[in-house]
Design a protein around this motif. Structure first.
Motif, PDB file in Angstrom:
ATOM      1  N   HIS A 115       0.962  -0.786  -0.031  1.00  0.00           N
ATOM      2  CA  HIS A 115       0.209  -0.121   0.017  1.00  0.00           C
ATOM      3  C   HIS A 115       1.689   1.217  -0.153  1.00  0.00           C
ATOM      4  O   HIS A 115       1.556   1.071   0.871  1.00  0.00           O
ATOM      5  N   SER A 168      -7.442  -3.723   9.170  1.00  0.00           N
ATOM      6  CA  SER A 168      -7.599  -1.895   8.753  1.00  0.00           C
ATOM      7  C   SER A 168      -5.848  -1.283   9.039  1.00  0.00           C
ATOM      8  O   SER A 168      -5.724  -1.660  10.687  1.00  0.00           O
ATOM      9  N   LEU A 169      -5.915  -0.953   8.004  1.00  0.00           N
ATOM     10  CA  LEU A 169      -3.689   0.172   7.871  1.00  0.00           C
ATOM     11  C   LEU A 169      -4.111   1.688   8.300  1.00  0.00           C
ATOM     12  O   LEU A 169      -5.267   2.211   7.195  1.00  0.00           O
ATOM     13  N   GLN A 170      -2.891   2.147   9.209  1.00  0.00           N
ATOM     14  CA  GLN A 170      -3.215   3.695   9.129  1.00  0.00           C
ATOM     15  C   GLN A 170      -2.239   3.973   9.069  1.00  0.00           C
ATOM     16  O   GLN A 170      -1.229   3.372   9.965  1.00  0.00           O
ATOM     17  N   LYS A 217       0.243   7.413   9.816  1.00  0.00           N
ATOM     18  CA  LYS A 217       0.086   8.298  10.025  1.00  0.00           C
ATOM     19  C   LYS A 217       1.351   8.906  10.204  1.00  0.00           C
ATOM     20  O   LYS A 217       2.299   8.314  10.613  1.00  0.00           O
ATOM     21  N   LEU A 234       2.690   3.410  11.529  1.00  0.00           N
ATOM     22  CA  LEU A 234       1.931   1.899  11.331  1.00  0.00           C
ATOM     23  C   LEU A 234       0.556   1.642  12.064  1.00  0.00           C
ATOM     24  O   LEU A 234       1.254   0.780  13.352  1.00  0.00           O
TER      25      LEU A 234
END
Length: 69
Positions: free
Chosen positions: A20, A39-41, A43, A51
């Motif tokens: 991603h 779910s990956l975010q 920031k 991560l």
């Protein structure tokens, strides 16, 4: 969850690669068997990048290493 960024001389063949943007993840086969959704975010903050990963079980709960099924 463990994170290992040093992959030299390690066998990563059993892992599934997921990319991603500029992040590549190697997901363990055992995790993929038990997870219904991940779910990956990514920031950016004052102290660098972070991560965040949330894994949601396929059934009611996760089976840990000590559990028998």
């Amino acid at each position: 969850m463990s994170v290992d960024t040093y992959l030299e001389r390690k066998n990563v063949e059993p892992y599934q690669r997921v990319s991603h943007e500029d992040i590549e993840l190697l997901l363990a086969p055992r995790l993929l068997q038990q997870v219904g959704r991940i779910s990956l975010q990514a920031k950016r903050g004052l102290f660098g990048r972070k991560l965040l990963v949330d894994a949601f079980p396929r059934n009611d709960h996760f089976h840990g290493p000590g559990c028998r099924h």
